[in-house]
Structure formats: structure tokens, C-alpha cells
Enzyme design. Structure first.
Site, PDB file in Angstrom:
ATOM      1  N   GLU A   1      36.404  51.377  42.468  1.00  0.00           N
ATOM      2  CA  GLU A   1      37.499  51.495  41.478  1.00  0.00           C
ATOM      3  C   GLU A   1      38.640  50.553  41.862  1.00  0.00           C
ATOM      4  OE1 GLU A   1      38.655  55.626  40.929  1.00  0.00           O
ATOM      5  OE2 GLU A   1      36.597  56.313  41.110  1.00  0.00           O
TER       6      GLU A   1
ATOM      7  N   GLU B   1      36.148  62.763  46.282  1.00  0.00           N
ATOM      8  CA  GLU B   1      37.386  63.227  46.917  1.00  0.00           C
ATOM      9  C   GLU B   1      37.275  64.594  47.594  1.00  0.00           C
ATOM     10  OE1 GLU B   1      40.312  62.820  43.784  1.00  0.00           O
ATOM     11  OE2 GLU B   1      39.935  60.679  43.567  1.00  0.00           O
TER      12      GLU B   1
HETATM   13  C1  XIL Z   1      41.271  57.871  35.760  1.00  0.00           C
HETATM   14  C2  XIL Z   1      41.049  57.186  34.419  1.00  0.00           C
HETATM   15  O1  XIL Z   1      41.144  55.798  34.614  1.00  0.00           O
HETATM   16  C3  XIL Z   1      42.064  57.650  33.414  1.00  0.00           C
HETATM   17  O2  XIL Z   1      41.760  57.128  32.119  1.00  0.00           O
HETATM   18  C4  XIL Z   1      42.114  59.175  33.354  1.00  0.00           C
HETATM   19  O3  XIL Z   1      43.162  59.582  32.504  1.00  0.00           O
HETATM   20  C5  XIL Z   1      42.336  59.759  34.725  1.00  0.00           C
HETATM   21  O4  XIL Z   1      41.320  59.283  35.607  1.00  0.00           O
HETATM   22  N1  XIL Z   1      40.043  58.240  40.706  1.00  0.00           N
HETATM   23  C6  XIL Z   1      38.908  58.425  39.964  1.00  0.00           C
HETATM   24  C7  XIL Z   1      38.886  58.062  38.536  1.00  0.00           C
HETATM   25  O5  XIL Z   1      37.852  58.761  40.548  1.00  0.00           O
HETATM   26  O6  XIL Z   1      38.043  58.883  37.781  1.00  0.00           O
HETATM   27  C8  XIL Z   1      40.279  58.088  37.937  1.00  0.00           C
HETATM   28  O7  XIL Z   1      40.196  57.565  36.619  1.00  0.00           O
HETATM   29  C9  XIL Z   1      41.244  57.280  38.791  1.00  0.00           C
HETATM   30  C10 XIL Z   1      41.333  57.870  40.176  1.00  0.00           C
END
Ligand code: XIL
Length: 386
Positions: free
Chosen positions: A275, A170
């Protein structure tokens, strides 16, 4: 453009609302107790196309249904939290490897493709990283030294074992400029370059990923293309663009997703969908970003499916998954991995982000680990394509 998107959302919301009523509020379980042995493995069905991955919550691995579902359906794993700075390096000079080590042990025992997440990010990074003992911001050299120590220690520890690293997460902001994070403010825009150099020096065999959200959005896509080109012109090794894939029913437009994958593939890098989840609840912001710092107040209209997801919505979700996978399959030569952000709906971060306490249904398995219609749709699609 904004007008068009808003009109489209209005249209979609109205349609979904109508579907909701037409379904007569029927909530049926997709399948009653489908045992793991009786259903096909998703990762096997897609093994000639790309890895099918999932985010793993290490603390849940002791639950045998959780771990058996991973082993059955996924051939790549990403640490959901345990390799993030705040967990693995919570204080100066203190590294906590225990949880990351147990994630690695599970992944290696099951011959998984392993993704390390994440080395440099503005979120889930403790304040001390950017401060001196008196709380004053450190200078560029100090922060570069800290970044180097962090990357070298962690990548070095798992050298030759973690196959891919999310090196920087990011770096582009929602205005499509470099995000004004502490990394950027203190080091300058070459912090991204430095992170990739340090990661490469620590493990030259690992694949290195630049990861971000909202990449189907044209302005952000273009900013990432420029960023990667700049790194490439300096001889920096970037192997993958990671498109996070925190999507919605009404974001992104499919043609935008398609254009972004094509644009990244044109740079000569592979794309990883890192993701993936589909948020089916109303989104309280006009911007479809995935900044984990965002938070909104709960109200009932923002949490419409507390008693279950109506069949009509299961179909909508399944079709949305199929639309995305059709594009991924179209670009299968350019895509190495599609990772879902979690296993079952009850465990998804979307139950507490950006509004804590909602009941969301973004994944392929329901709260009892039963495959949803979306799962079966992807099975069907894989069979049609082989
Ligand atoms: C999220 C996790 O799923 C949660 O458990 C945590 O509380 C916060 O982070 N983008 C990302 C991930 O790159 O690391 C994030 O994961 C979601 C958004």
C-alpha cells in the site's frame, strides 16, 4: 531514540520549509497533457523485477482515463474497499458480490495479478460480527464459525482467480504486542493461525499474506518476525509479509526499511509492498502509524499546499520515491510486488485521513493524471537498472 527522531523531524521540517520559500512558490505542472501513448509503462519497465500494482476503486472503473491509466502502468490490482467485510458481507448471511465481481472482471480482462484485500481485520468490519442478536459479545466458537463462513465463502468464490489474499491485517498493535481487537479478545491469539488455515483450506493455490503497517519500526518488525516464526513452527502456510508502505518524508529511516525487508526475507517468505504512498503533509501525531481510526482537527498550517505543490517539493517527493525503490530493487529477489495505494493524487485516501479535507500529493500522477516528477524518477531508475 525518540529524541533523535524528533530532532530529525525538526531538521527536516525546517529544511522543507526553507525549500518552500526558496522555490519562490513556483507551481508548475509537471508536464502539459502527456498522453498515455507517449509515455513508457511503469509495469513494463519493472517487469523483470516485481509487479507494479495499484489499489482500485471499483466505482471509478467506468471512467476511461482511470481504467486506461491502470491498464497502461500497472500489472497487479488490489481491491481498495469492495472486498472488505463491511462491503462484501454487511449483514449476517448477506453477501454483496456485485462490486467485487466487477473488480474481478476488470482484472481478469486485463490479465492482472489479483490481490484480495482483506479477510480478517479490526477496521471496516461491522459490529454484528462480534455480537449476538442482543448486542452481547459472542463466544470463541461462534466467532470462529463466523470467520470460517466468511473466509470460506469469499475465498471459495474466487478460488484459483485471486492470486494473493491479505488474510490478516494489522494483528500487531502500536505497542508491538498482539492488538487487543475483538478478534483477539474473543478468540485468543490463535485467531491469526485459524484465519490462515481457513484461507488455505478454501484455496490451496492462493498466496497468503500477513499485512501490517509501520513494519520498518524495529519493535514492530521483531513482533512480526516472532508471529511468522510461530505460525511456521505450527506448519501454517504464510507466503508473504505485506509491508503496507504508508510512508512519509521523515518516516521510515531507509536503514530500518532495509533491515525489515532483510529480516522477513530471512524467514523464507517473500515481501510485498502492499500500500505504498508518501504523505508529504505535516503529520499530526508523533507515531507514524496508519490506523484508519485516527482522526485530527484541520487547521491551515496542516494543509500548506492547497494551491499546488511547489517544484522544490516535487523534487523532494521524487527523491524519496527513488530512495525507496532503490531498496526495493536491492531486494528484488525477495520482493514480488510493489503496489501503490491509488492512481492519482486527487483520489488518495490521504486527502481525508487522518484529517478530512486536506490537499495531498502522495502518488505518481497528479489530479489530471499527468505523470509527476516522481514518476519520471522511477522511469529513470528502472532504465539505469536494466
Ligand atoms: C483505506 C481506503 O483507501 C479508503 O478508501 C477507506 O476509506 C479506508 O481504508 N490500511 C489498509 C487499507 O489496509 O485498507 C486502508 O484503505 C488504508 C490503511
Amino acid at each position: 531514540m525518540k529524541f533523535n527522531i524528533l530532532s530529525f523531524r525538526l531538521f527536516l521540517n525546517t529544511t522543507l520549509f526553507t525549500c518552500f520559500f526558496l522555490s519562490s512558490c513556483k507551481f508548475s505542472k509537471q508536464n502539459t497533457d502527456v498522453g498515455l501513448d507517449t509515455i513508457p509503462s511503469l509495469s513494463k519497465l519493472y517487469e523483470n523485477d516485481f509487479y507494479i500494482g495499484t489499489a482500485v476503486s471499483t466505482s471509478k472503473l467506468a471512467d476511461s482515463t482511470y481504467s486506461a491509466t491502470i491498464v497502461k502502468h500497472f500489472n497487479s490490482v488490489t481491491a481498495e474497499n469492495v472486498m472488505k467485510w463491511e462491503k462484501i458481507h454487511p449483514q449476517p448471511g448477506v453477501y454483496n458480490f456485485a462490486a467485487a465481481d466487477s473488480f474481478m472482471a476488470f482484472a481478469e480482462k486485463n490479465n492482472m495479478h489479483i490481490v484480495g484485500h482483506v479477510l480478517v481485520w479490526h477496521s471496516q468490519t461491522p459490529d454484528w460480527v462480534f455480537q449476538d442478536a442482543k448486542g452481547k459479545l459472542v463466544n470463541r466458537d461462534t466467532l470462529l464459525n463466523r470467520m470460517h463462513d466468511h473466509i470460506n465463502t469469499i475465498v471459495g468464490r474466487y478460488k484459483g482467480r485471486v492470486h494473493c489474499w491479505d488474510v490478516v491485517n494489522e494483528a500487531i498493535g502500536d505497542d508491538s504486542e498482539m492488538r487487543k481487537s475483538q478478534w483477539y479478545n474473543i478468540i485468543g491469539d490463535d485467531y491469526v493461525q485459524k484465519a490462515f488455515e481457513y484461507a488455505h483450506n478454501a484455496d490451496s493455490s492462493a498466496m497468503l499474506i500477513y499485512n501490517d503497517y509501520s513494519l520498518p519500526t524495529a519493535s514492530k518488525r521483531n513482533a512480526v518476525v516472532q508471529l511468522i516464526k510461530k505460525l511456521q513452527s505450527k506448519g501454517i502456510k504464510v507466503d508473504r509479509v505485506g509491508m503496507q508502505g504508508h510512508y512519509h518524508l521523515d518516516y521510515p529511516f531507509l536503514y530500518e526499511l532495509d533491515s525489515s525487508i532483510a529480516a522477513f526475507a530471512n524467514l523464507g517468505v517473500k515481501v510485498s509492498i502492499t500500500e505504498l504512498d508518501i504523505n508529504i503533509l505535516p503529520f499530526p501525531s508523533e507515531k507514524f502509524d496508519a490506523d484508519i481510526g485516527m482522526k485530527f482537527e484541520m487547521n491551515d498550517s496542516l494543509n500548506p499546499y492547497v494551491n499546488g505543490l511547489p517544484d522544490s517539493m516535487q523534487v523532494v517527493l521524487a527523491n524519496r520515491y527513488a530512495d525507496f525503490f532503490n531498496i526495493f530493487l536491492k531486494y528484488k529477489e525477495n520482493i514480488d510486488r510493489v503496489t501503490l495505494w491509488g492512481i492519482n493524487d486527487g483520489q488518495s485516501w490521504l486527502n481525508y485521513w487522518p484529517i478530512p479535507g486536506r490537499t495531498n500529493y502522495p502518488l505518481l500522477f497528479d489530479r489530471e493524471y499527468q505523470p509527476k516528477q516522481a514518476f519520471w524518477k522511477l522511469v529513470e531508475l528502472a532504465k539505469e537498472n536494466n
